[in-house]
Design a protein around this motif. Sequence first.
Motif, mmCIF file in Angstrom:
data_model
loop_
_atom_site.group_PDB
_atom_site.id
_atom_site.type_symbol
_atom_site.label_atom_id
_atom_site.label_comp_id
_atom_site.label_asym_id
_atom_site.label_seq_id
_atom_site.Cartn_x
_atom_site.Cartn_y
_atom_site.Cartn_z
ATOM 1 N N ALA A 187 0.822 -1.215 0.000
ATOM 2 C CA ALA A 187 0.000 0.000 0.000
ATOM 3 C C ALA A 187 0.852 1.261 0.000
ATOM 4 N N GLU A 188 2.105 1.155 -0.396
ATOM 5 C CA GLU A 188 2.996 2.312 -0.375
ATOM 6 C C GLU A 188 2.526 3.405 -1.323
ATOM 7 N N ASN A 189 1.945 3.023 -2.463
ATOM 8 C CA ASN A 189 1.509 4.008 -3.454
ATOM 9 C C ASN A 189 0.010 4.286 -3.405
ATOM 10 N N GLY A 190 -0.669 3.726 -2.422
ATOM 11 C CA GLY A 190 -2.103 3.936 -2.297
ATOM 12 C C GLY A 190 -2.727 2.832 -1.480
ATOM 13 N N PRO A 191 -3.934 3.054 -0.960
ATOM 14 C CA PRO A 191 -4.560 2.084 -0.065
ATOM 15 C C PRO A 191 -4.988 0.808 -0.775
ATOM 16 N N VAL A 192 -5.076 -0.256 0.002
ATOM 17 C CA VAL A 192 -5.631 -1.532 -0.458
ATOM 18 C C VAL A 192 -6.814 -1.852 0.444
ATOM 19 N N ILE A 193 -7.984 -2.015 -0.149
ATOM 20 C CA ILE A 193 -9.224 -2.249 0.588
ATOM 21 C C ILE A 193 -9.751 -3.632 0.194
ATOM 22 N N LEU A 194 -9.758 -4.548 1.145
ATOM 23 C CA LEU A 194 -10.278 -5.896 0.932
ATOM 24 C C LEU A 194 -11.581 -6.005 1.709
ATOM 25 N N ASP A 196 -15.493 -7.739 2.793
ATOM 26 C CA ASP A 196 -15.875 -8.959 3.502
ATOM 27 C C ASP A 196 -15.718 -10.200 2.622
ATOM 28 N N ARG A 197 -15.151 -11.230 3.219
ATOM 29 C CA ARG A 197 -15.051 -12.575 2.633
ATOM 30 C C ARG A 197 -14.184 -12.626 1.382
ATOM 31 N N VAL A 198 -13.315 -11.653 1.209
ATOM 32 C CA VAL A 198 -12.319 -11.724 0.133
ATOM 33 C C VAL A 198 -11.253 -12.743 0.519
ATOM 34 N N THR A 199 -10.830 -13.560 -0.436
ATOM 35 C CA THR A 199 -9.736 -14.504 -0.212
ATOM 36 C C THR A 199 -8.605 -14.204 -1.187
ATOM 37 N N ILE A 200 -7.396 -14.037 -0.644
ATOM 38 C CA ILE A 200 -6.197 -13.869 -1.469
ATOM 39 C C ILE A 200 -5.377 -15.148 -1.342
ATOM 40 N N MET A 201 -5.258 -15.907 -2.410
ATOM 41 C CA MET A 201 -4.546 -17.175 -2.371
ATOM 42 C C MET A 201 -3.035 -16.955 -2.312
ATOM 43 N N PRO A 202 -2.261 -18.009 -1.980
ATOM 44 C CA PRO A 202 -0.826 -17.848 -1.742
ATOM 45 C C PRO A 202 -0.077 -17.229 -2.923
ATOM 46 N N ASN A 203 0.943 -16.447 -2.547
ATOM 47 C CA ASN A 203 1.932 -15.901 -3.490
ATOM 48 C C ASN A 203 1.370 -14.873 -4.459
ATOM 49 N N ALA A 204 0.215 -14.324 -4.154
ATOM 50 C CA ALA A 204 -0.313 -13.236 -4.975
ATOM 51 C C ALA A 204 0.334 -11.914 -4.549
ATOM 52 N N PHE A 205 0.293 -10.940 -5.481
ATOM 53 C CA PHE A 205 0.807 -9.592 -5.205
ATOM 54 C C PHE A 205 -0.308 -8.595 -5.453
ATOM 55 N N ILE A 206 -0.597 -7.760 -4.451
ATOM 56 C CA ILE A 206 -1.643 -6.742 -4.566
ATOM 57 C C ILE A 206 -0.992 -5.386 -4.318
ATOM 58 N N GLU A 207 -1.111 -4.472 -5.285
ATOM 59 C CA GLU A 207 -0.563 -3.130 -5.143
ATOM 60 C C GLU A 207 -1.700 -2.115 -5.082
ATOM 61 N N GLY A 208 -1.566 -1.138 -4.196
ATOM 62 C CA GLY A 208 -2.559 -0.084 -4.117
ATOM 63 C C GLY A 208 -2.255 1.068 -5.046
ATOM 64 N N SER A 216 -14.976 -11.927 -3.377
ATOM 65 C CA SER A 216 -14.088 -12.138 -4.525
ATOM 66 C C SER A 216 -12.887 -12.989 -4.135
ATOM 67 N N LEU A 217 -12.335 -13.665 -5.122
ATOM 68 C CA LEU A 217 -11.201 -14.562 -4.945
ATOM 69 C C LEU A 217 -10.069 -14.143 -5.861
ATOM 70 N N ILE A 218 -8.884 -13.920 -5.285
ATOM 71 C CA ILE A 218 -7.688 -13.632 -6.069
ATOM 72 C C ILE A 218 -6.854 -14.900 -6.104
ATOM 73 N N LYS A 219 -6.577 -15.400 -7.291
ATOM 74 C CA LYS A 219 -5.950 -16.703 -7.457
ATOM 75 C C LYS A 219 -4.456 -16.662 -7.113
ATOM 76 N N ALA A 220 -3.910 -17.846 -6.872
ATOM 77 C CA ALA A 220 -2.505 -17.977 -6.498
ATOM 78 C C ALA A 220 -1.603 -17.388 -7.585
ATOM 79 N N GLY A 221 -0.617 -16.597 -7.142
ATOM 80 C CA GLY A 221 0.344 -16.028 -8.069
ATOM 81 C C GLY A 221 -0.151 -14.844 -8.869
ATOM 82 N N ALA A 222 -1.355 -14.378 -8.600
ATOM 83 C CA ALA A 222 -1.888 -13.236 -9.351
ATOM 84 C C ALA A 222 -1.070 -11.985 -9.066
ATOM 85 N N LYS A 223 -1.074 -11.079 -10.036
ATOM 86 C CA LYS A 223 -0.394 -9.783 -9.913
ATOM 87 C C LYS A 223 -1.429 -8.696 -10.183
ATOM 88 N N ILE A 224 -1.876 -8.031 -9.125
ATOM 89 C CA ILE A 224 -2.906 -7.007 -9.231
ATOM 90 C C ILE A 224 -2.255 -5.657 -8.955
#
Length: 397
Positions: A187-194, A196-208, A216-224
Amino acid sequence: MPLPKYVCIFEDEASEDLRPLTHLHPVFELRCGTFTLRERIARFFPEALIYLRCREEQAALLRERLPGARIQEPPPDHCLYVAGNVLMDEIVARRITSQQDVTFVCGGKTVSFWNGQLSARREEIALRTIRYPWDPVRYNREMIVEDFLRMPLRREGRVDRGVHLVETGSISLGRGARIKPGVVVDAENGPVILEDRVTIMPNAFIEGPCWIGPDSLIKAGAKIYGGTSIGPTCKVGGEVEATILHGFSNKQHEGFLGHSYVGEWCNLGAGTNTSDLKNNYGTVRVPIGGREVDTALLFVGLTMGDHSKSGIATMFNTGTVVGVSCNVFGSGFPPKYLPSFTWCGGFSIEEYRVDKAIEVARTVMARRGQSMSSAYETLLRRLFEDTAAEREKAKAV
């Protein structure tokens, strides 16, 4: 500022240049940031009774989606009218409520007035409006930031061991949300808002800045990457940047989706890729209403209407527009504009039979516990008839 007791959010001709996103949604139901445009306007007038005016053909379905809402009802006197394509903010809200004898316009378009009467006194107001399909994407990053600043920080989910959180004060985690091992949330460049009931699977990357809607479901290894809004009830994998997925849509597999707006109930097959930058670094032109519009932007990807799908390894060129209930597959780039109810395989374009399209849409919705109402089916059938001439023209090219 004096707060109005009544606010009417109205739809005007802006819906035409926002097709195909507005084929099954009023303008004010489009998403930008963490909210729809309607929700954003209403948040600035929390004590007001909200009235909604949309195209008449949209009213029955909107009543089902928003039970109890005041839709197509005549508002009382002393009501503030606001165009549904306005991106409301505090400065604009203060100005339009402080002068009740003024009709406010932006770029020649009426955006606000009082008491159902356009005043002879007109004033230009500087504000952000959603005029074209790329506008929600263009404003999405800053809207997520603004939304985060107006909401409470939540710490109600579960963060597993082995998760790396950067700038934790800008990361909000809803009830029942879970972040699994190996995930990096930056969240260095902006907020990350997850939500209710969001699942982030292993090794994913989420940038704000990023918003991920409920269930919602973010799959393993995803790059958001930043500037992305997902959900509710989406499944997303691969690489996504500066994109809005309206809700109930899937992009589960590898492939790049950038600077795009994807409607409801869409599915992007494995290896689907979108171009969002021209090789000559020129501004992107997008087909809108039978003409090409220069966006004045370097980055514009895909606009996809509800219930459309792409096959595996589909490639979309910069600034492509795909209508409602389309199936796109085959080698090479499809045309930059595909009318609603189109099958496109390579360079072949055929009409998608409306009965079959509705049958598939009903099946897809049932998989998420949703049913297709008669109002929904009626609107789809009307859209099929309204876009018949577009399909004939596309087949003739």
